[in-house]
Design a protein around this motif. Sequence first.
Motif, mmCIF file in Angstrom:
data_model
loop_
_atom_site.group_PDB
_atom_site.id
_atom_site.type_symbol
_atom_site.label_atom_id
_atom_site.label_comp_id
_atom_site.label_asym_id
_atom_site.label_seq_id
_atom_site.Cartn_x
_atom_site.Cartn_y
_atom_site.Cartn_z
ATOM 1 N N GLN A 28 -14.962 73.797 -62.729
ATOM 2 C CA GLN A 28 -15.263 73.992 -61.315
ATOM 3 C C GLN A 28 -14.559 72.947 -60.458
ATOM 4 O O GLN A 28 -14.093 73.241 -59.352
ATOM 5 N N VAL A 29 -14.486 71.720 -60.967
ATOM 6 C CA VAL A 29 -13.785 70.670 -60.225
ATOM 7 C C VAL A 29 -12.287 70.959 -60.212
ATOM 8 O O VAL A 29 -11.612 70.784 -59.194
ATOM 9 N N ARG A 30 -11.749 71.396 -61.332
ATOM 10 C CA ARG A 30 -10.326 71.756 -61.380
ATOM 11 C C ARG A 30 -10.016 72.865 -60.381
ATOM 12 O O ARG A 30 -8.953 72.864 -59.747
ATOM 13 N N MET A 31 -10.944 73.821 -60.261
ATOM 14 C CA MET A 31 -10.700 74.924 -59.336
ATOM 15 C C MET A 31 -10.670 74.428 -57.899
ATOM 16 O O MET A 31 -9.805 74.823 -57.107
ATOM 17 N N ALA A 32 -11.627 73.562 -57.538
ATOM 18 C CA ALA A 32 -11.646 73.022 -56.176
ATOM 19 C C ALA A 32 -10.401 72.187 -55.916
ATOM 20 O O ALA A 32 -9.797 72.264 -54.835
ATOM 21 N N ALA A 33 -9.978 71.391 -56.908
ATOM 22 C CA ALA A 33 -8.757 70.599 -56.751
ATOM 23 C C ALA A 33 -7.529 71.496 -56.672
ATOM 24 O O ALA A 33 -6.558 71.182 -55.965
ATOM 25 N N SER A 34 -7.549 72.619 -57.382
ATOM 26 C CA SER A 34 -6.417 73.557 -57.325
ATOM 27 C C SER A 34 -6.273 74.154 -55.932
ATOM 28 O O SER A 34 -5.151 74.329 -55.426
ATOM 29 N N LEU A 35 -7.409 74.479 -55.298
ATOM 30 C CA LEU A 35 -7.369 74.981 -53.924
ATOM 31 C C LEU A 35 -6.830 73.915 -52.977
ATOM 32 O O LEU A 35 -6.005 74.206 -52.097
ATOM 33 N N ALA A 36 -7.276 72.677 -53.157
ATOM 34 C CA ALA A 36 -6.785 71.594 -52.307
ATOM 35 C C ALA A 36 -5.286 71.386 -52.510
ATOM 36 O O ALA A 36 -4.545 71.156 -51.546
ATOM 37 N N ARG B 72 -3.108 73.645 -53.464
ATOM 38 C CA ARG B 72 -2.397 74.771 -52.833
ATOM 39 C C ARG B 72 -2.250 74.526 -51.326
ATOM 40 O O ARG B 72 -1.153 74.686 -50.759
ATOM 41 N N ASN B 73 -3.360 74.148 -50.665
ATOM 42 C CA ASN B 73 -3.299 73.885 -49.225
ATOM 43 C C ASN B 73 -2.328 72.751 -48.917
ATOM 44 O O ASN B 73 -1.595 72.785 -47.932
ATOM 45 N N PHE B 74 -2.344 71.734 -49.767
ATOM 46 C CA PHE B 74 -1.474 70.574 -49.574
ATOM 47 C C PHE B 74 0.000 70.972 -49.675
ATOM 48 O O PHE B 74 0.837 70.525 -48.881
ATOM 49 N N LEU B 75 0.334 71.833 -50.627
ATOM 50 C CA LEU B 75 1.734 72.186 -50.875
ATOM 51 C C LEU B 75 2.234 73.284 -49.951
ATOM 52 O O LEU B 75 3.456 73.453 -49.801
ATOM 53 N N LEU C 156 0.456 72.437 -66.384
ATOM 54 C CA LEU C 156 -0.474 72.600 -67.504
ATOM 55 C C LEU C 156 -1.577 73.588 -67.181
ATOM 56 O O LEU C 156 -1.983 74.382 -68.039
ATOM 57 N N ASN C 157 -2.078 73.565 -65.953
ATOM 58 C CA ASN C 157 -3.207 74.436 -65.600
ATOM 59 C C ASN C 157 -2.838 75.910 -65.609
ATOM 60 O O ASN C 157 -3.723 76.767 -65.544
ATOM 61 N N ARG C 158 -1.553 76.235 -65.691
ATOM 62 C CA ARG C 158 -1.154 77.644 -65.821
ATOM 63 C C ARG C 158 -1.600 78.224 -67.162
ATOM 64 O O ARG C 158 -1.607 79.450 -67.340
ATOM 65 N N TYR C 159 -1.962 77.350 -68.109
ATOM 66 C CA TYR C 159 -2.413 77.792 -69.429
ATOM 67 C C TYR C 159 -3.872 77.428 -69.688
ATOM 68 O O TYR C 159 -4.339 77.556 -70.817
ATOM 69 N N TYR C 160 -4.581 76.984 -68.655
ATOM 70 C CA TYR C 160 -5.958 76.539 -68.849
ATOM 71 C C TYR C 160 -6.850 77.720 -69.231
ATOM 72 O O TYR C 160 -6.614 78.858 -68.804
ATOM 73 N N MET C 161 -7.874 77.465 -70.036
ATOM 74 C CA MET C 161 -8.710 78.543 -70.578
ATOM 75 C C MET C 161 -9.462 79.291 -69.483
ATOM 76 O O MET C 161 -9.563 80.523 -69.533
ATOM 77 N N ALA C 162 -10.030 78.586 -68.488
ATOM 78 C CA ALA C 162 -10.785 79.250 -67.423
ATOM 79 C C ALA C 162 -9.839 80.133 -66.604
ATOM 80 O O ALA C 162 -8.869 79.648 -66.020
ATOM 81 N N GLY D 113 -9.967 81.753 -63.736
ATOM 82 C CA GLY D 113 -9.759 81.498 -62.315
ATOM 83 C C GLY D 113 -8.790 80.361 -62.084
ATOM 84 O O GLY D 113 -7.876 80.455 -61.252
ATOM 85 N N VAL D 114 -8.970 79.264 -62.821
ATOM 86 C CA VAL D 114 -8.061 78.118 -62.701
ATOM 87 C C VAL D 114 -6.656 78.529 -63.115
ATOM 88 O O VAL D 114 -5.666 78.190 -62.453
ATOM 89 N N ARG D 115 -6.554 79.248 -64.222
ATOM 90 C CA ARG D 115 -5.240 79.625 -64.754
ATOM 91 C C ARG D 115 -4.464 80.502 -63.768
ATOM 92 O O ARG D 115 -3.296 80.215 -63.443
ATOM 93 N N LEU D 116 -5.086 81.562 -63.281
ATOM 94 C CA LEU D 116 -4.383 82.491 -62.391
ATOM 95 C C LEU D 116 -4.042 81.835 -61.054
ATOM 96 O O LEU D 116 -2.963 82.065 -60.496
ATOM 97 N N PHE D 117 -4.958 81.029 -60.539
ATOM 98 C CA PHE D 117 -4.716 80.380 -59.247
ATOM 99 C C PHE D 117 -3.526 79.432 -59.335
ATOM 100 O O PHE D 117 -2.667 79.405 -58.442
ATOM 101 N N ASN D 118 -3.442 78.664 -60.412
ATOM 102 C CA ASN D 118 -2.331 77.730 -60.560
ATOM 103 C C ASN D 118 -1.020 78.437 -60.873
ATOM 104 O O ASN D 118 0.053 77.950 -60.508
ATOM 105 N N GLN D 119 -1.105 79.576 -61.534
ATOM 106 C CA GLN D 119 0.120 80.356 -61.745
ATOM 107 C C GLN D 119 0.696 80.824 -60.412
ATOM 108 O O GLN D 119 1.916 80.791 -60.199
#
Length: 689
Positions: free
Chosen positions: A280-288, A290-293, A317-323, A325-331
């Motif tokens: 869940q923390v990775r997902m929130a950081a992934s959103l941040a 994305r907004n940053f970039l 690395l998160n493009r291959y993460y098991m969760a 939501g995290v994986r697809l968002f980072n892809q």
Amino acid sequence: PQSASLTASLDGLCAGTKLERDRSETAVQSALATDLSSALATVAAWLDTKWQAADSGQLEPEAWEQRFGCLRASCLLLQQLRPPVSPELLRRHLDRALPLLSDPEFRVRVVAGECVGEVCRRDQPAEAAGGGDSGGFFVELLRPLILAGIRDNLERMTAGDARDASPSDSSRPDSPSPMMSAERHDKEAIFHDTAGWKNLETWMRCLLCVVDGYGSGFARLLDDELLELVFSTLRHTNRFVRETGFQVLAAVSRGDAAPTACRGRIAEQLATGLSDNWSQVRMAASLAARNFLLKYVDERSKPPPEIQRLLVPPLCLNRYYMAEGVRLFNQETWRLLATLVEGPRLVSDNIDQVVKFYVEQSRANNHAVREAACACIAELGYKVDPAVVQPHVPQLYSALLVCFDDDSWPVRDAACIACGRFATAHPAETAGMLDRLLPLFTANLRDSVPSVRQGAAASLRCLVASLLPSNPGLGDALLSELSAGLSQPASQPESSSAASGLASEPALFGVAAAKRIRDNDEALHTDRTMYSCGSLAPKMSPGGGCSNHNFRRPAEPWEIADGCVHLLAELCDLPELRPRLADLLPLLAKATTYRQFAHHFALLESVLRRLPQVASGIGKPVFKRHLEAFLEPLAYALEHRQDSQLAAAAAEDCLAGLARLLGPGILRGRIEQTRDPRLLDALSPLLPP
């Protein structure tokens, strides 16, 4: 009548059930959309009546739904107001919401923060776009209140913390032993990481609503003190606080909201969040992130090198993460970055940081992270210029060799596949490690998990294709392994003591059955502390958590043969080994005739699924000399469809594949040539005319 209906709906906002409150909110929104002016007057009058009742003590303090409903009505009313809005009106709503930010009920605190955010959204006079003042409420009132609310709730003391803080005498009879003390500290650390944290999370949500309310206008209100306070929540021990902190950072990072001078510091925090143990923390950081970039994507400019060095490794690395939501968002984030710089180039430009990060993550305490790290290392072996990766190959191999012995089978599988990729891309470096790699590959080939055996076979094929010309002895070693392995079913007992509790159904071997045994082991689930599902996954030893893959047992003889079937299919198209592999076809056919054990259908399925590939690799003229030996296993699988649908389906696919390879007429003729009525009845109807 409309006013009475709206009043009833407003009363429904204070109902005791969420379903009724949600329905009432929809009705209020519909009334506001239909007749805004009269509906606003009705809502305002209803709110005045409710707040006056609260001021006079007519509302029970325990009736949190009343406070919730009033705040929700305020939000709905504020959402319909368009600037300019009277500051006095906004202040009245603000004065009602602020005291409830410390309400005992969590849901009231959350909606109070939302109400404050709606006030901030209207706290922007029309002239603000032309340079006028904006954010008066935040500067004068909200900023000190929110900062104090966050600071006052950053720390929390449990009963155990209080005992540690008080003087103690280790000589007392009731003093805990060091082991008991360590266990208590572990439990309290888990509690701090997973339980709610006083009012801190809701104060952070309030700040998030304020940032969302002001939008891009919040940039001028953001200073070092506030930013450092947000950063402190990102390092907090509690995962819910970290998650909300990154949600705030995501809002702060949108567009130009983050000052240019702060972007480097923000990137450092994002890199930490993208590596957090909690999904869940990775997902929130992934959103941040994305907004940053997006600022760079919108401007069509590459992120500065210092930003790339921080964010490229964890995003990759998160493009291959098991969760998922995290994986697809980072892809998707990676695809956006790739519109500025090609993905392989991004990795090549930051190869030192990428390799260092991958190696660190391969030693993480979370099996999902270790698996993702191995998958990313494998990617370096076939997507990035070998000359760029070559200086780091020894370091990467060292990390993979450790993962080969991981308790979690997906990690072992990913490490094996990665080594196979590196054998193809870096044969010289791999040749020097052959003595260490070959036993690990063959161990995976004998693993009790089917996918690990299949991955090992594919990886051994890469190893042999790269090193066989310079290492002829490698072929001899593998042929010996194949000959011994394909003979193993002869020694397979009807039941195995190593897997005495495994189900007899062909489709339930390996992980599913082993997990059921572990789940039903009373010793593992008696007198143990209970936690919420997944709450311990990041903190347990490798292979821990609710996605536990820590099931290792010695392979049974039929499983060893199964791995050899896959290896034979992978190697049979190599010209150097093809003639000697053809000599093993009688052993392959013989392996399917041992049917004294319950899982013989699983082995039969593997042989039949791989047989067309074997036939194609060995060559039609040679394979036709051995075809008759495989006809009876094909018929057996079809005749026992009720016992194994998978084996029967594999037999049908095998017949179709052999018909395409040899020709349907030739295959039919070979079947008829046997003059066996059983084979004719079972096989002929499935052949094309």
